[in-house]
Structures are given as structure tokens and as C-alpha cells.
Design an enzyme around this catalytic site. Sequence first.
Site, PDB file in Angstrom:
ATOM      1  CG  ASP A 307      81.060-109.462 -39.264  1.00 24.01           C
ATOM      2  OD1 ASP A 307      81.694-108.906 -38.333  1.00 24.01           O
ATOM      3  OD2 ASP A 307      82.055-109.613 -40.031  1.00 24.01           O
ATOM      4  CG  ASP A 344      85.797 -90.842 -46.803  1.00 26.41           C
ATOM      5  OD1 ASP A 344      85.892 -91.956 -47.713  1.00 26.41           O
ATOM      6  OD2 ASP A 344      85.811 -90.508 -46.046  1.00 26.41           O
ATOM      7  CG  PHE A 377      90.093 -95.280 -42.163  1.00 29.02           C
ATOM      8  CD1 PHE A 377      90.265 -94.296 -40.668  1.00 29.02           C
ATOM      9  CD2 PHE A 377      90.742 -95.946 -42.342  1.00 29.02           C
ATOM     10  CE1 PHE A 377      89.796 -94.774 -39.916  1.00 29.02           C
ATOM     11  CE2 PHE A 377      90.005 -97.028 -40.964  1.00 29.02           C
ATOM     12  CZ  PHE A 377      89.923 -96.340 -40.019  1.00 29.02           C
ATOM     13  CB  THR A 378      95.368 -96.125 -41.542  1.00 26.42           C
ATOM     14  OG1 THR A 378      96.472 -95.305 -40.884  1.00 26.42           O
ATOM     15  CG2 THR A 378      96.616 -95.224 -42.801  1.00 26.42           C
ATOM     16  CB  ALA A 379      93.585-100.714 -39.690  1.00 29.57           C
ATOM     17  CB  SER A 381      95.202 -92.685 -38.221  1.00 30.42           C
ATOM     18  OG  SER A 381      94.715 -93.341 -39.486  1.00 30.42           O
ATOM     19  CG  ASP A 518      85.128-110.080 -46.061  1.00 31.62           C
ATOM     20  OD1 ASP A 518      85.658-109.325 -44.645  1.00 31.62           O
ATOM     21  OD2 ASP A 518      84.500-109.397 -46.139  1.00 31.62           O
ATOM     22  CG  ASP A 522      87.405-111.457 -40.685  1.00 30.79           C
ATOM     23  OD1 ASP A 522      87.147-111.079 -39.640  1.00 30.79           O
ATOM     24  OD2 ASP A 522      86.489-110.836 -41.539  1.00 30.79           O
TER      25      ASP A 522
END
EC number: 7.2.2.6
Length: 685
Positions: A307, A344, A377-379, A381, A518, A522
Site C-alpha cells: 500500500d 473535516d 466523505f463517503t466511499a 460520493s 487492515d 482487504d
Amino acid sequence: MSRKQLALFEPVLLVQALTDAVKKLSPRAQWRNPVMFVVWAGSVLTTLLTLAMVTGQIAGGALFTGIISLWLWFTVLFANFAEALAEGRSKAQANSLKGVKKTAFARRLRAPRHDAQADNVPAAELRKGDIVLVKAGDIIPCDGEVIEGGASVDESAITGESAPVIRESGGDFASVTGGTRILSDWLVIACSVNPGETFLDRMIAMVEGAQRRKTPNEIALTILLIALTIVFLLATATLWPFSAWGGNAVSVTVLVALLVCLIPTTIGGLLSAIGVAGMSRMLGANVIATSGRAVEAAGDVDVLLLDKTGTITLGNRQASDFIPARGVDERTLADAAQLASLADETPEGRSIVILAKQRFNLRERDVQSLHATFVPFTAQSRMSGINIDNRMIRKGSVDAIRRHVESNGGHFPADVEQNVENVARLGATPLVVVEGARVLGVIALKDIVKGGIKERFAQLRKMGIKTVMITGDNRLTAAAIAAEAGVDDFLAEATPEAKLALIRQYQAEGRLVAMTGDGTNDAPALAQADVAVAMNSGTQAAKEAGNMVDLDSNPTKLIEVVHIGKQMLMTRGSLTTFSIANDVAKYFAIIPAAFAATYPQLNALNVMGLHSPNSAILSAVIFNALIIIFLIPLALKGVSYKPLSASAMLRRNLWIYGLGGLVVPFIGIKVIDVLLTLLGLLGLA
């Protein structure tokens, strides 16, 4: 990591290992190691011959046979001691983990909420699916997932790291481990395992090694050693009729000594210890492997999936520049970017607020006083922002903002496209800021490549290991960071499906793949990878999918895991080379001594000039036993590891352990022969 490391030879461990070595003299224990079983059988046979000679039942030199028998028993004991010492170190580590397990009561909730009625029950009665409430000062009674609350947790008993960690519901930090302690606040936890199946229980079972299975390479090497033993057994058996036909039959004692010196007893005696020590070294690095197979696979890995964030880069991207769109001044862009980032709490979000302060003295404002609504924030949008009155400000990835603009009837400017590309080419991550349907400009987020990482990748390349960077960044950003870090390849805009497909692609080419992970997303890739290191801070699903768990939750540890695996394979190969090579010197010692009376021409092979046949045979047997003791530290610590190519490593090991295996026995046997001669030991000289 602050976990205490065991010294190689702790006095307590030595005493326990000696006791266990004697216990392992039983036939059942010896049968597990065919090579040493032959030595054990030879020890029993020569002991019986000695007793028969002492009682006058058969003729022969009882003293010589007795001394040979004694040193054969020492050979078996020394091999047992090596294995027992390695196991003892692992058991000591397991005992320290057992100290973490505490008998405690748990508050089992009748409903999945913190204010539900609770029953106090023994922690051992908890079952998978039970809901428990844990408060400050309590020991977490089971492995599970946090479903409500957030707390500071002391995991030092498991990880050795004194700094507390935050565990909270939702996201990738909801997994908790039984045996750890809550320092503040409270958690509602859903137990994910039954008693005896916890992570701590699995750690203890693995470390103790009671059910340790041989790895594929160990099995292959054991088959080779058995084959060599059978060949030498048959060869030795045929020598008696040859010598008898020559008129001077060789004694059974000499034939047993010859057989023991011919078979690869050195590696046979140390093989199990090498495997146990490899697992122990992995734990010393604060990595729990589920099996020796996983450690061995780490040594054979030739592709590393790494990563980007936290492994290759420092992982704390900082806002470095505001690049406005045509017709927009930089202050306007900075003001909108700061407003979108006020709530944020990510490092990136805070850095945007700070950069706007530094550049334009824009003081941080309060979301509540502005009567604003924060949009997280969202995965889905891939944007975050703020709504203030009629203003709708968003910041996010290029693709997400483009879709947002077009869905609101706007147009994505070409000059912003060019700015995005320029930022990405420099290795920074572009975030685009938009108000309504109007694109205001780009924020550049710079991620710093870790110092020394490029040199480490160069070393891996020398060893024939390919490094692949995995990142969610666009291709231009990924390419720039990959070039700066020195990786061989990269996967940009990575999704769980893309990672899984990449692993399968490499495996279809016959390569072994290692990766870290993690999150729950994954888990499929971790389950597919040959070496899968899950982070202890990650989700339960990730830890169950991996075959190793890094207690420090450090993604860079994957490189160290590969080093430990390769060191174990190198140690096994090096000692096998040494064991087979040193048999050659023993041939020159024992064969002339055994058969010179029948075939005088064999005296030409006595290149060491050994004093007498009896001292030559005894010197070889003594050396054969002592070399095991001298090699125990090497077996437990592992051979010196250098990042070299396979061919260079082979040449190096042949010079050190092949040539060394030839030379050392010549010197050792000669020294022992001289000592026996000087002492006139028992008239053998």
C-alpha cells in the site's frame, strides 16, 4: 515495540531444555525424526553389546564399545537439546501471553445498546454473538467488534506497545482483542468467537508449537535425508561380508560408528530446531504466524504488493498549494476550500484549513456559528463539504467532482483538467473544489516518500523480488510516486476487486505474492495471497483472512517478514550443505581405520595421519556429536542475511558452508585425535 526479547541461552531455559532432552529419548519421540532414530537404534545396539561384553557373553573390547555407545547417546541428546531449547524459547513466549489471560466477569447485555439491562457472567461463558458492555478499567472479555461507543484501549499486553489506541464503532478500527484493557469511556462489543478460539488462544497455541506441522520444504528435505540414510544403511550392511571375506571381519561397533558418521546427522538433529526458531523469530518481530507454512512461504515470495499510504509514503498528506481556475482568484479558492474543510478532522482536512490561514490569514470559523451543515466523505460520493445558506461547497476527487458538476448542469473547465494533470505529474494528489456547479480550482496534497525506502526496494530487486505499489490515486499521481519510490510497478485507482485480480494474475504466472491489509474490503485479497499480513488494528475479517497478524500494525513490516522467511530457508539450506560436506572428512577418518587391516591400500586415505584405528573412529564419532552443539546458536539465530540474488547467495553459501563443511571436520577430528593420543585415553591411543 517494547516486548522483552529472550537471551539465546537463558539459564532457566537451559535447565528445562536439558530435562526435556532426556524425556525425548523415548522411541516414540525419536521415531518422528528418522535420521536420529537410526542413531538412537545404534546407541541401543552398542549399549547392549557393551553389556554383553562386560558379562562375558560375547568377546570384544567392552571399553571401546562402551565409549562409542556413550558418544552415540550424546549425539541423540544434543539433537534433542537443540529441539527442546527452541521449543523452550517458544513456550516462554507463550507463558508471557498466558499471563494476559485473566479470569474475569463480563456484563452481558440483554439488548445491543449500552443502557440495556446487564447480567454479570464469567467471561468463559460468553459465546459468539453475545453483547457485552465494557467500561473504563475493565479487561475486554472476548474478541469482537465495537457496535457502540468509543474508548482508549491499552493493548500493551498483546502488542508490547505502551501507547494506547482508539477503538470505536464503524470503520476499520472497530476490532478489539480479548485480554486488552479499556482506559477511558466505554464500549459495547459483539463477541465474534467462542471460548478457546480467541486471537490470544490462537497465539498461544501457535507459539507453543504443540501441533506444529512440517512445512513442504521440511517434508522434502526429510525425504532426502531418509533416502540418504537408507542408502548408507545398505552400503554399511554390505561392508561386513566384504571384510569377512577378506579374512578380518569388521566389528558391529565399528559398522554402527561408520553408519552414524555417514548419515546426515547434523542437519537431521537441527532441522526441527530451525523450524521452531523461525516461528520464534517471527514473534520476536511482533508478527504472529498461523503456521510454519506461512513463514516458509514468506521466504519464497517474489512479488510484494505494498500500500502506498503508510508503507511507501509517510501517509500524512499535507496541502501544499491552491491552484485557482481561470477567472477565480486564489483567495476565493482558499476561502471555499477552508469552509469545506472546517469539520473535516482528517490530517488532509486540517492541513487545508492551516494553509488557508497561512496564505491569506483566513481565521478558522465555527460550523455551528455559521449555521452550516457538514457533509462527510463517503466511499460512494468521494466528496465532503459544507452547506451554508444557499451555498453548496464540495471538495473531492476529480472524477467525483466532474460527476457532481455535470449532474448540476455545469461544465468541467479544460484549464482545471490541465492543472489536475500537472499536480498529478508532480506526485501530488489533486482535490478539486466546487461551489454549486462552478469549479473554483485545485488543492495539491503532497505525500512524502519515506526516507531509505528506495534503497530497500533496490535490495529487494537484487533478490529477485518485484515490488508493486497499490494506491487509490489516479495513474499520473501513482506513476510519479512510483518513480520517486523506486517500485517496479503500480496499480492505480485500486479497488478490492482489482487487487484480487492482480494477485490471481501473478499466481497464474507461478509467482508467490505477499500483501498487507487492515480493512474488511482487504479480506478477499488477503485470503488469496500466499503471505497475507493483517494489521492488528484492523477488522476481525481481515485478521481471519490473513495467515499472519502484525501486532504493531506497521505495513512496512511486510519487508521484514520476507527477510525472516528467507533467513529461515537460508539457514536450513546452509546447514544442509554443511552437514553433507562434513561427511566427506569423516569418510577419510573412519574408512581407513575400519578396513585398513583387510585392505592395506586404504591407508593412503589416512590424509590426516590419525594415530590409530580406534582413536580415528572415536575422534570421528566425538566430532559428529560436538558439531551439533556448536551449530545450535546458528540454528536458533539464523545465518547472516544479505540481500543478494539467488545465484550470488548460492555461491556465497557454497564457499562458506560447503568449503567450511569440508575443512572444519578435518581440523576438528585431527585435534580430537591429538588430545586422545596425549591423554592416552583408556589405552585407545
